[in-house]
Design an enzyme around this catalytic site. Sequence first.
Site, PDB file in Angstrom:
ATOM      1  N   GLY A 257       0.761  -1.245   0.000  1.00 36.75           N
ATOM      2  CA  GLY A 257       0.000   0.000   0.000  1.00 36.75           C
ATOM      3  C   GLY A 257       0.786   1.285   0.000  1.00 36.75           C
ATOM      4  O   GLY A 257       0.207   2.343  -0.236  1.00 36.75           O
ATOM      5  N   GLU A 291       3.888  -6.654   1.755  1.00 34.90           N
ATOM      6  CA  GLU A 291       3.529  -6.992   0.370  1.00 34.90           C
ATOM      7  C   GLU A 291       3.519  -5.753  -0.526  1.00 34.90           C
ATOM      8  O   GLU A 291       2.515  -5.444  -1.163  1.00 34.90           O
ATOM      9  CB  GLU A 291       2.129  -7.630   0.337  1.00 34.90           C
ATOM     10  CG  GLU A 291       1.961  -8.856   1.216  1.00 34.90           C
ATOM     11  CD  GLU A 291       0.496  -9.283   1.364  1.00 34.90           C
ATOM     12  OE1 GLU A 291      -0.416  -8.542   0.938  1.00 34.90           O
ATOM     13  OE2 GLU A 291       0.257 -10.367   1.913  1.00 34.90           O
ATOM     14  N   PRO A 292       4.616  -5.024  -0.618  1.00 32.45           N
ATOM     15  CA  PRO A 292       4.592  -3.811  -1.443  1.00 32.45           C
ATOM     16  C   PRO A 292       4.551  -4.143  -2.934  1.00 32.45           C
ATOM     17  O   PRO A 292       5.200  -5.085  -3.386  1.00 32.45           O
ATOM     18  CB  PRO A 292       5.908  -3.110  -1.086  1.00 32.45           C
ATOM     19  CG  PRO A 292       6.821  -4.211  -0.649  1.00 32.45           C
ATOM     20  CD  PRO A 292       5.941  -5.257  -0.001  1.00 32.45           C
ATOM     21  N   GLY A 293       3.764  -3.390  -3.670  1.00 33.13           N
ATOM     22  CA  GLY A 293       3.708  -3.543  -5.125  1.00 33.13           C
ATOM     23  C   GLY A 293       4.138  -2.234  -5.771  1.00 33.13           C
ATOM     24  O   GLY A 293       5.268  -2.072  -6.229  1.00 33.13           O
ATOM     25  N   TYR A 334      -9.106   5.582 -13.510  1.00 38.07           N
ATOM     26  CA  TYR A 334      -9.138   6.287 -12.215  1.00 38.07           C
ATOM     27  C   TYR A 334      -8.951   7.782 -12.371  1.00 38.07           C
ATOM     28  O   TYR A 334      -8.762   8.470 -11.374  1.00 38.07           O
ATOM     29  CB  TYR A 334      -7.993   5.811 -11.314  1.00 38.07           C
ATOM     30  CG  TYR A 334      -7.804   4.334 -11.170  1.00 38.07           C
ATOM     31  CD1 TYR A 334      -8.816   3.530 -10.658  1.00 38.07           C
ATOM     32  CD2 TYR A 334      -6.590   3.740 -11.499  1.00 38.07           C
ATOM     33  CE1 TYR A 334      -8.610   2.173 -10.493  1.00 38.07           C
ATOM     34  CE2 TYR A 334      -6.382   2.383 -11.338  1.00 38.07           C
ATOM     35  CZ  TYR A 334      -7.396   1.602 -10.835  1.00 38.07           C
ATOM     36  OH  TYR A 334      -7.177   0.265 -10.668  1.00 38.07           O
ATOM     37  N   CYS A 360     -11.221   4.022 -30.095  1.00 34.14           N
ATOM     38  CA  CYS A 360     -12.515   4.652 -30.363  1.00 34.14           C
ATOM     39  C   CYS A 360     -13.363   4.744 -29.108  1.00 34.14           C
ATOM     40  O   CYS A 360     -14.376   4.057 -28.958  1.00 34.14           O
ATOM     41  CB  CYS A 360     -13.243   3.872 -31.455  1.00 34.14           C
ATOM     42  SG  CYS A 360     -12.277   3.853 -32.961  1.00 34.14           S
ATOM     43  N   GLU A 361     -12.887   5.540 -28.167  1.00 33.27           N
ATOM     44  CA  GLU A 361     -13.596   5.823 -26.917  1.00 33.27           C
ATOM     45  C   GLU A 361     -13.202   7.237 -26.521  1.00 33.27           C
ATOM     46  O   GLU A 361     -12.016   7.575 -26.550  1.00 33.27           O
ATOM     47  CB  GLU A 361     -13.114   4.904 -25.775  1.00 33.27           C
ATOM     48  CG  GLU A 361     -13.368   3.441 -25.936  1.00 33.27           C
ATOM     49  CD  GLU A 361     -14.742   3.012 -25.457  1.00 33.27           C
ATOM     50  OE1 GLU A 361     -15.448   3.827 -24.826  1.00 33.27           O
ATOM     51  OE2 GLU A 361     -15.101   1.860 -25.753  1.00 33.27           O
ATOM     52  N   TYR A 388       0.873  -1.323 -12.274  1.00 33.53           N
ATOM     53  CA  TYR A 388      -0.498  -1.361 -12.787  1.00 33.53           C
ATOM     54  C   TYR A 388      -0.598  -0.721 -14.168  1.00 33.53           C
ATOM     55  O   TYR A 388      -1.597  -0.095 -14.516  1.00 33.53           O
ATOM     56  CB  TYR A 388      -1.468  -0.714 -11.766  1.00 33.53           C
ATOM     57  CG  TYR A 388      -1.332  -1.333 -10.393  1.00 33.53           C
ATOM     58  CD1 TYR A 388      -1.798  -2.616 -10.164  1.00 33.53           C
ATOM     59  CD2 TYR A 388      -0.689  -0.664  -9.352  1.00 33.53           C
ATOM     60  CE1 TYR A 388      -1.638  -3.220  -8.923  1.00 33.53           C
ATOM     61  CE2 TYR A 388      -0.526  -1.263  -8.109  1.00 33.53           C
ATOM     62  CZ  TYR A 388      -1.003  -2.537  -7.904  1.00 33.53           C
ATOM     63  OH  TYR A 388      -0.840  -3.146  -6.673  1.00 33.53           O
TER      64      TYR A 388
HETATM   65  C1  LIG Z   1      -2.706  -5.086  -4.409  1.00 34.92           C
HETATM   66  C2  LIG Z   1      -2.245  -5.721  -3.159  1.00 34.92           C
HETATM   67  C3  LIG Z   1      -0.974  -5.434  -2.651  1.00 34.92           C
HETATM   68  C4  LIG Z   1      -0.060  -4.405  -3.260  1.00 34.92           C
HETATM   69  O1  LIG Z   1      -0.572  -3.110  -3.104  1.00 34.92           O
HETATM   70  P1  LIG Z   1       0.303  -1.841  -3.503  1.00 34.92           P
HETATM   71  O2  LIG Z   1      -0.598  -0.702  -3.224  1.00 34.92           O
HETATM   72  O3  LIG Z   1       0.650  -1.975  -4.944  1.00 34.92           O
HETATM   73  O4  LIG Z   1       1.520  -1.851  -2.633  1.00 34.92           O
HETATM   74  C5  LIG Z   1      -0.558  -6.120  -1.528  1.00 34.92           C
HETATM   75  N1  LIG Z   1      -1.343  -7.048  -0.921  1.00 34.92           N
HETATM   76  C6  LIG Z   1      -2.578  -7.327  -1.371  1.00 34.92           C
HETATM   77  C7  LIG Z   1      -3.388  -8.346  -0.674  1.00 34.92           C
HETATM   78  C8  LIG Z   1      -3.069  -6.686  -2.505  1.00 34.92           C
HETATM   79  O5  LIG Z   1      -4.304  -6.960  -2.937  1.00 34.92           O
END
Ligand SMILES: *Cc1c(COP(=O)(O)O)cnc(C)c1O
Length: 432
Positions: A257, A291-293, A334, A360-361, A388
């Site tokens: 997050g 769990e960073p993305g 978004y 075409c949108e 993303y």
């Molecule tokens: C999407 C997600 C993440 C990653 O979130 P980020 O905002 O990209 O860091 C981590 N854990 C879970 C369960 C998710 O659904």
Amino acid sequence: MNASTPARPPLSQASHWPAPTLHAREGALWLEDVALADIASRFGTPTYVYSRAALEAAFNAWQQALAGRRALVCYAVKANSNLGILSVFARLGAGFDIVSGGELARVLAAGGRADQVVFSGVGKSRAEMRQALEAGIRCFNVESAAELERLDAVAGEAGRKAPIALRVNPDVDPKTHPYISTGLKGNKFGVAFADALALYRRAAALPNLRITGIACHIGSQLLDPAPMAEAAQKVLGLVDRLAAEGIALEHIDLGGGLGIRYRDETPPAVADYLAPLLQVFTGRHEELCFEPGRSLVGNAGLLLTRVEYLKPGETKNFAIVDAAMNDLARPALYDAWHDVVAVTPHDGEEQVYEVVGPICESGDFLAHGRSLKVCEGDLLAILSAGAYGMTMSSNYNTRPRAAEVIVDRDQIHPVRERETVAELFASEHTLP
Ligand SMILES: *Cc1c(COP(=O)(O)O)cnc(C)c1O
């Protein structure tokens, strides 16, 4: 147009852009030691371009912030699942957070360790459970009572014990923290805090489960450390109540997050983000998991695109580029902001443009009201596109998906070929 749109910084200020390894050299934009224009001429456009140094720096910031703790950083694969990206993180010792059997297959193909994989998601199928059990993943983050029962049954059939954590919903106050979107009552994720104790008791009674931890994930693009610390505090309360009942947990997974800078946001450094949270865990023995993305990949990537046409209009000027909402959906989906910068700026008149794609949108835009000096044929970089971006791309309008490359100093590694039109319908059939 948007009167508050800030002027684009001149190239000399390129280091202030969010992408850490993007800079100006010889009057053009470079990523590490590669000119973006060279990538466009060798690989065409649109192309996603990532910096290995930026990926590694982002991961190392997490590792350093957690130094001296028992902790595992599990990269959230859904942010960007290219095998090249996964292999960079696997080499650094990352774990992985997956949400499908497909993502598990990717992690294993990229050299990731199954025993460092956590499996999130509200809709795990029986086949996905079997696949993950056979691979020997570290933990299933279970999101409902029904999933708990199903996992026990599938594990029994497979002759295995499934390691589990319950994903709880800490219901952190939304009013004070408006960015939180997944840790509230009334959304589909996780189990209600009030139900967690009873579900843990049930899990303890099921023969084919092994309770190992607890998980939560409160939302995305968080810019304030306070809600995470608040969620952690709540989770710890539950951990202690479980311990009192003889259910001892080995790990606490606090999800992902952490936000990034897209425009003028000022996200905390990883260490500052984690500090209040780590305070909460002082003296605890449980292993921490994150769990960073987005924070690992978002500003390590950009989308390189070429201007096809300039189209002056009565009220708006359009820069029609060869990337579109099928390549980068976030603006259309978004209303997200991505910086747009010229790759080889030249003299000329600055004009305000709608940067749009060929789809075409009317919703097919990448940016609204940007001041740019551009001509037909010029290259633009859409910044902060590493998270993303490619993973949410589609083939809408029968558009082959973009190529992807990773820059590593002066090397360019192609990590995904551009799709061909033939590939797009190779698995379809006509009627006789
Ligand atoms: C999407 C997600 C993440 C990653 O979130 P980020 O905002 O990209 O860091 C981590 N854990 C879970 C369960 C998710 O659904």
